[in-house]
Design an enzyme around this catalytic site. Structure first.
Site: not given
Ligand SMILES: Cc1cc2nc3c(=O)[nH]c(=O)nc-3n(C[C@H](O)[C@H](O)[C@H](O)COP(=O)(O)O)c2cc1C
Length: 392
Positions: A186, A189, A191
């Site tokens: 990862h 975002h 981190y």
């Molecule tokens: C509830 C939630 C938790 C997430 N946790 C992570 C995570 O642990 N690691 C990560 O790389 N992205 C995380 N994301 C980002 C998602 O992997 C994804 O990139 C993001 O939701 C955009 O995709 P979508 O538009 O299809 O939801 C999270 C997103 C959501 C909504």
């Protein structure tokens, strides 16, 4: 000019794909998502059921962010992969996925400054590239379900960084022991690794700060150490150069993305093996799962940015962030991505692959239960299209 999304010989979301040694039966990926159901950081039966529900034969899943060490946490009840109990817990998840023919990578996570003393082993300050805290625009979810302010972090001393690299390496070895098909680093975002890459955060004057080369160094050291331990073809890397989640801003996201890619390509060449994939989140997705279109340029500018990275990377490219069925089909058909990771829609549609295939209606996700801890509610109680859990 846009090409037809169902062009004769063009792949679709439902075409098979060979990713290294892994044979995928379709290109719809479960995006990594923190769900806060791993009570005391140990994967339990609730996680087994959640991942089992989202498995398809030949489908590719990425786990939620998983702590590499005790200092890695910044949310309540997120799983780890650094103790025996955690490894044993993950084995059950992996077994359930494999039993149904799915493939699963573990996302290795350290939140860096996106933490709080309450999540740190001795109540210490969280670690980062800097001592600048995340601004008050952002709030941290506390163990009592309230939101708090991010505290001032402690910048890692140069000599401490190899130990964190080692934590990543050991976590990767543990993941393989748990049976995972590979791991995802990862690096996105806002981190820890992103806190080193972005010049809006990293204010170091040592060999990990300043130039692009220096800012990419930590990530590259982690990739290299893990590739040496488990094989490059079992390592995926996630980055989000154009996303400013948790104040992770960069003055030149395009160049940062290209710099990471250039170095990953070079490493692949040196190792004589490709990495498993590069996974890029695009800025259609922003904080806490909210969509905020337009803040990083027009749709077309964002698409161009993604294409420049896709074009530069030698290997499998996964895109993620606000993809609908149509956008996913288009991305694959146009060659803008090999695979498309779906997040929120996969939370509320355990049988998302089938629904996308049939163009069936989707359940709406409930944001209020994204990060709650009930083992079923908002987690494994979203309805399937067909009773009896029928899958592809
Ligand atoms: C509830 C939630 C938790 C997430 N946790 C992570 C995570 O642990 N690691 C990560 O790389 N992205 C995380 N994301 C980002 C998602 O992997 C994804 O990139 C993001 O939701 C955009 O995709 P979508 O538009 O299809 O939801 C999270 C997103 C959501 C909504």
């Amino acid at each position: 000019m846009k090409q037809s999304i169902m062009g004769d010989n063009k792949p679709t979301l439902f075409s098979p794909y060979k990713m290294g040694n892994l044979n995928l039966s379709h290109r719809v990926v479960l995006a990594p998502m923190t769900r806060c159901r791993a009570v005391n950081s140990i994967p339990n039966e609730a996680l087994v059921e959640y991942y089992r529900q989202r498995t398809t034969a030949g489908g590719f899943l990425i786990t939620e962010g998983t702590m590499i060490s005790p200092t890695a946490a910044g949310f309540p009840h997120v799983p780890g992969i650094f103790t025996r109990e955690q490894i044993e817990g993950w084995k059950k998840v992996v077994d359930a996925v494999h039993k149904q023919g799915g493939l699963i990578f573990c996302q290795l996570w350290h939140v860096g400054r996106a933490s709080h003393q309450v999540y740190q082993p001795d109540g210490d300050a969280p670690i980062s590239s800097t001592n600048k805290p995340i601004s008050n625009k952002w709030k941290i979810l506390m163990p009592d379900a309230k939101y708090g302010r991010y505290p001032e972090p402690r910048p890692l001393a140069t000599h401490e960084i190899p130990q964190v690299v080692e934590d990543y390496r050991l976590a990767a070895i543990n993941a393989i022991e748990a049976g995972f098909d590979g791991i995802e680093i990862h690096g996105a975002h806002g981190y820890l690794l992103d806190q080193f890459m972005k010049d809006g955060i990293n204010d170091r004057t040592d060999e990990y700060g300043g130039s692009l080369d220096n800012r990419c160094k930590f990530l590259l050291q982690v990739v290299r150490a893990i590739a040496a331990a488990i094989g490059a073809d079992r390592v995926g890397v996630r980055i989000s150069p154009a996303i400013d989640h948790l104040d992770a801003m960069d003055s030149d996201p395009r160049s940062l993305g290209l710099a990471v890619i250039e170095r990953l390509n070079k490493l692949q060449f040196e190792l004589g093996s490709k990495l498993s994939y590069l996974h890029v989140t695009q800025p259609r997705y922003t904080a806490y799962g909210q969509t905020e279109a337009g803040s990083h340029g027009s749709e077309e500018e964002i698409a161009q940015l993604m294409r420049s990275w896709r074009g530069a990377y030698v290997g499998t490219f996964i895109c993620s962030g606000g993809y609908t069925r149509e956008l996913g089909l288009e991305a694959v058909a146009q060659g803008d991505a090999d695979l498309v990771a779906y997040g929120r829609q996969f939370i509320s549609n355990p049988d998302l692959v089938l629904r996308l295939k049939l163009n069936a209606p989707l359940n709406r996700y409930v944001r209020a239960t994204f990060y709650t801890h009930h083992p079923v509610v908002g987690y494994t109680d979203y309805p399937f299209l067909h009773k009896g859990n029928s899958r592809l």
